[in-house]
Motif scaffolding. Structure first.
Motif, mmCIF file in Angstrom:
data_model
loop_
_atom_site.group_PDB
_atom_site.id
_atom_site.type_symbol
_atom_site.label_atom_id
_atom_site.label_comp_id
_atom_site.label_asym_id
_atom_site.label_seq_id
_atom_site.Cartn_x
_atom_site.Cartn_y
_atom_site.Cartn_z
ATOM 1 N N HIS B 14 0.815 -1.220 0.000
ATOM 2 C CA HIS B 14 0.000 0.000 0.000
ATOM 3 C C HIS B 14 0.849 1.271 0.000
ATOM 4 O O HIS B 14 0.333 2.360 -0.202
ATOM 5 N N GLU B 15 2.185 1.127 0.205
ATOM 6 C CA GLU B 15 3.068 2.293 0.081
ATOM 7 C C GLU B 15 3.429 2.572 -1.376
ATOM 8 O O GLU B 15 4.071 3.583 -1.668
ATOM 9 N N PHE B 16 3.031 1.667 -2.285
ATOM 10 C CA PHE B 16 3.477 1.752 -3.674
ATOM 11 C C PHE B 16 2.304 2.064 -4.599
ATOM 12 O O PHE B 16 1.154 1.768 -4.289
ATOM 13 N N ALA B 17 2.626 2.666 -5.735
ATOM 14 C CA ALA B 17 1.660 2.830 -6.819
ATOM 15 C C ALA B 17 2.070 1.889 -7.945
ATOM 16 O O ALA B 17 3.262 1.749 -8.240
ATOM 17 N N TYR B 18 1.075 1.248 -8.560
ATOM 18 C CA TYR B 18 1.327 0.218 -9.566
ATOM 19 C C TYR B 18 1.174 0.797 -10.960
ATOM 20 O O TYR B 18 0.169 1.462 -11.242
ATOM 21 N N LEU B 19 2.153 0.579 -11.827
ATOM 22 C CA LEU B 19 2.002 1.029 -13.210
ATOM 23 C C LEU B 19 1.622 -0.115 -14.135
ATOM 24 O O LEU B 19 0.786 0.052 -15.008
ATOM 25 N N GLY B 20 2.236 -1.293 -13.928
ATOM 26 C CA GLY B 20 1.928 -2.423 -14.802
ATOM 27 C C GLY B 20 3.173 -2.955 -15.476
ATOM 28 O O GLY B 20 4.291 -2.779 -14.975
ATOM 29 N N ASP B 21 2.956 -3.600 -16.611
ATOM 30 C CA ASP B 21 4.007 -4.306 -17.343
ATOM 31 C C ASP B 21 5.203 -3.385 -17.614
ATOM 32 O O ASP B 21 5.038 -2.263 -18.108
ATOM 33 N N ALA B 22 6.405 -3.892 -17.312
ATOM 34 C CA ALA B 22 7.615 -3.101 -17.528
ATOM 35 C C ALA B 22 8.169 -3.298 -18.932
ATOM 36 O O ALA B 22 9.142 -2.642 -19.300
ATOM 37 N N ALA B 23 7.554 -4.176 -19.713
ATOM 38 C CA ALA B 23 8.140 -4.523 -21.017
ATOM 39 C C ALA B 23 7.963 -3.455 -22.098
ATOM 40 O O ALA B 23 8.903 -3.197 -22.851
ATOM 41 N N PRO B 24 6.785 -2.832 -22.240
ATOM 42 C CA PRO B 24 6.612 -1.927 -23.388
ATOM 43 C C PRO B 24 7.606 -0.765 -23.373
ATOM 44 O O PRO B 24 7.870 -0.171 -22.329
ATOM 45 N N THR B 25 8.171 -0.481 -24.524
ATOM 46 C CA THR B 25 9.060 0.679 -24.651
ATOM 47 C C THR B 25 8.483 1.622 -25.705
ATOM 48 O O THR B 25 7.870 1.182 -26.677
ATOM 49 N N ARG B 26 8.691 2.907 -25.478
ATOM 50 C CA ARG B 26 8.088 3.914 -26.344
ATOM 51 C C ARG B 26 8.597 3.769 -27.785
ATOM 52 O O ARG B 26 9.810 3.785 -28.017
ATOM 53 N N PRO B 27 7.689 3.663 -28.778
ATOM 54 C CA PRO B 27 8.138 3.498 -30.162
ATOM 55 C C PRO B 27 8.703 4.805 -30.719
ATOM 56 O O PRO B 27 8.510 5.874 -30.143
ATOM 57 N N GLY B 50 2.035 -16.201 -14.273
ATOM 58 C CA GLY B 50 3.399 -16.602 -13.951
ATOM 59 C C GLY B 50 4.258 -15.382 -13.715
ATOM 60 O O GLY B 50 3.735 -14.288 -13.465
ATOM 61 N N PRO B 51 5.575 -15.540 -13.791
ATOM 62 C CA PRO B 51 6.470 -14.419 -13.495
ATOM 63 C C PRO B 51 6.308 -13.281 -14.510
ATOM 64 O O PRO B 51 6.132 -13.533 -15.698
ATOM 65 N N MET B 52 6.347 -12.044 -14.024
ATOM 66 C CA MET B 52 6.140 -10.879 -14.887
ATOM 67 C C MET B 52 6.964 -9.714 -14.328
ATOM 68 O O MET B 52 7.013 -9.505 -13.114
ATOM 69 N N ASP B 53 7.604 -8.954 -15.221
ATOM 70 C CA ASP B 53 8.315 -7.741 -14.804
ATOM 71 C C ASP B 53 7.314 -6.588 -14.755
ATOM 72 O O ASP B 53 6.616 -6.325 -15.741
ATOM 73 N N GLU B 54 7.253 -5.902 -13.621
ATOM 74 C CA GLU B 54 6.282 -4.822 -13.443
ATOM 75 C C GLU B 54 6.966 -3.580 -12.893
ATOM 76 O O GLU B 54 8.003 -3.668 -12.246
ATOM 77 N N LEU B 55 6.358 -2.436 -13.123
ATOM 78 C CA LEU B 55 6.865 -1.183 -12.555
ATOM 79 C C LEU B 55 5.999 -0.774 -11.360
ATOM 80 O O LEU B 55 4.776 -0.706 -11.459
ATOM 81 N N TRP B 56 6.669 -0.524 -10.250
ATOM 82 C CA TRP B 56 6.006 -0.031 -9.040
ATOM 83 C C TRP B 56 6.730 1.237 -8.597
ATOM 84 O O TRP B 56 7.960 1.295 -8.625
ATOM 85 N N TYR B 57 5.973 2.231 -8.148
ATOM 86 C CA TYR B 57 6.552 3.484 -7.670
ATOM 87 C C TYR B 57 6.424 3.536 -6.146
ATOM 88 O O TYR B 57 5.307 3.421 -5.611
ATOM 89 N N HIS B 58 7.532 3.708 -5.442
ATOM 90 C CA HIS B 58 7.484 3.725 -3.971
ATOM 91 C C HIS B 58 7.118 5.135 -3.491
ATOM 92 O O HIS B 58 7.946 5.860 -2.939
ATOM 93 N N SER B 59 5.861 5.462 -3.696
ATOM 94 C CA SER B 59 5.419 6.845 -3.486
ATOM 95 C C SER B 59 5.487 7.277 -2.026
ATOM 96 O O SER B 59 5.704 8.444 -1.737
ATOM 97 N N ALA B 60 5.279 6.353 -1.098
ATOM 98 C CA ALA B 60 5.281 6.732 0.314
ATOM 99 C C ALA B 60 6.609 6.407 0.987
ATOM 100 O O ALA B 60 6.702 6.443 2.217
ATOM 101 N N GLY B 61 7.632 6.094 0.202
ATOM 102 C CA GLY B 61 8.932 5.765 0.790
ATOM 103 C C GLY B 61 10.024 6.573 0.124
ATOM 104 O O GLY B 61 10.035 7.805 0.212
ATOM 105 N N CYS B 62 10.895 5.882 -0.633
ATOM 106 C CA CYS B 62 12.051 6.557 -1.221
ATOM 107 C C CYS B 62 11.727 7.262 -2.533
ATOM 108 O O CYS B 62 12.592 7.889 -3.128
ATOM 109 N N ARG B 63 10.476 7.153 -2.998
ATOM 110 C CA ARG B 63 10.015 7.841 -4.214
ATOM 111 C C ARG B 63 10.831 7.432 -5.441
ATOM 112 O O ARG B 63 11.220 8.278 -6.252
#
Lengths: 205, 90
Positions: B14-27, B50-63
Motif C-alpha cells: 500500500h506504500e506503492f503505486a502500480y504502473l503495470g508491465d515493464a516490457a513496453p518501450t516507447r516506439p 506466472g512471473p512478470m516484470d512490473e513497474l512499481w513506484y514507492h510513493s510513500a517511501g524513497c520515491r
C-alpha cells in the motif's frame, strides 16, 4: 476513535497535556521545533551521478553521510537518508537560510539544497511503552534487534507520510508534514493514551 | 503483499503505486508505422499467469520507480531493482 479527542478540532494540533490514566506516563512526546527552540531543516539531493562525490565532500567537511535509511551526525548537523542520494538535514539553533548556506559550502555544487524549516513538525517520542504505542500504526518492524539506534524509515502511519529515525536507545524522532501534524497527533494520542501519554510543545491547541 | 524495496527494505504494497508491465518501450514517433506501434504500446498488454516484470513506484517511501519480478499466480517476488539505468536507477 475514542471520545478522547471529541472536543478538539481535527484541524488543530492536539494541545499539550496528559492523556489517559492519571499517574502513569508510558509514552512522552515533545515537539522539537517550536518558536522557543528553532530547528532548521533542509533537503540535500545529490546531482545526477554525484552521490559518491557528495558523500566524500560532506565527510571531508565533517558530516558523514550514508546512502541508506540511516541517520548520522557531525559538524553540528543531523542527516537522515530518505532515498537514494537524498537526505533531510536538521540543525538546532540555526536559521533555515544559514543551514542552506552551510550545506551549499559543504556540497560544492554537487547537490540541490532546499530550505524545509517550515515543512515539518519534528516530534521526539520516548518512554518505556513508546514502541508499544508506535507499533499500532508503524508497519516497519521496530523490534530493537531489527530497528536500531541510527536506523531511519520513510513510510506511512495512519495514512500520513512520515520520516522517522531512532536517535538513541529510547527516542524516536518523527518528521511529519506540518499540515498533516494534527491528524498524526490525533493518531498518536489515541494510540498512546492507554499507557499514559504526556504531550508537550504543541501549545494549548 | 510486501515488496522488498532496494533502499527501504520490505514494505507493504500500500506504500506503492502500480504502473503495470515493464516490457513496453516507447516506439519511434518518426517511424512509418508509428500510429500502429503507438496503439500497441498504449493499449495492448499481455496477461501472463506466472512471473512478470512490473513497474512499481514507492510513493510513500524513497520515491523511486522499481522493476519488480512478481509471479501473478502466487505474488512471490523473485527480483527487485531500481528502474532505469545508472546510479540508483537514475
Amino acid at each position: 476513535m475514542s471520545d478522547l479527542l471529541e472536543h478538539i478540532a481535527p484541524t488543530r494540533l492536539v494541545p499539550e497535556g496528559h492523556y489517559g490514566p492519571e499517574g502513569a506516563t508510558g509514552v512522552s512526546a515533545r515537539a522539537a521545533n517550536t518558536s522557543a527552540s528553532p530547528l532548521a531543516a533542509a533537503t540535500l539531493v545529490a546531482r545526477k551521478g554525484a552521490t559518491g562525490r557528495l558523500i566524500v565532500a560532506c565527510a571531508a567537511a565533517g558530516l558523514p553521510l550514508a546512502d541508506a535509511p540511516r541517520s548520522s551526525g557531525g559538524a553540528g548537523l543531523e542527516a537522515v537518508g530518505t532515498g537514494p542520494g537524498r537526505w533531510l538535514v536538521l540543525a538546532e539553533g540555526m536559521s533555515g537560510p544559514d543551514l542552506v548556506a552551510r550545506l551549499a559550502g559543504m556540497a560544492q555544487g554537487l547537490a540541490a539544497i532546499t530550505d524545509q524549516s517550515d515543512a515539518h513538525l519534528i516530534l521526539d517520542i520516548c518512554g518505556e511503552r513508546a514502541r508499544a504505542a508506535l507499533e499500532k500504526g508503524v508497519t516497519v518492524d521496530l523490534e530493537p534487534t531489527v530497528f536500531r539506534a541510527g536506523d531511519a524509515a520513510t513510510t506511512v502511519v495512519s495514512h500520513v507520510g512520515v520520516t522517522f529515525w531512532q536517535r538513541d536507545g529510547a527516542t524516536y524522532r518523527f518528521a511529519v508534514g506540518r499540515s498533516f501534524a494534527p491528524a498524526f497527533l490525533r493518531w498518536l494520542t489515541v494510540s498512546a493514551a492507554e499507557f499514559g501519554f504526556a504531550l508537550a510543545g504543541t501549545g494549548r491547541g | 503483499m510486501r515488496i522488498p524495496c532496494p533502499y527501504c527494505g520490505a514494505r507493504s504494497s500500500h506504500e506503492f503505486a502500480y504502473l503495470g508491465d515493464a516490457a513496453p518501450t516507447r516506439p519511434d514517433p518518426s517511424a512509418p508505422d508509428a500510429a500502429e506501434a503507438f496503439h500497441s504500446y498504449v493499449y495492448e498488454r499481455d496477461n501472463p499467469a506466472g512471473p512478470m516484470d512490473e513497474l512499481w513506484y514507492h510513493s510513500a517511501g524513497c520515491r523511486r520507480w522499481l522493476k519488480v519480478t512478481r509471479d501473478t499466480r502466487t505474488h512471490a517476488i523473485t527480483a527487485v531493482a531500481f528502474a532505469g539505468t545508472g546510479e540508483g536507477g537514475r
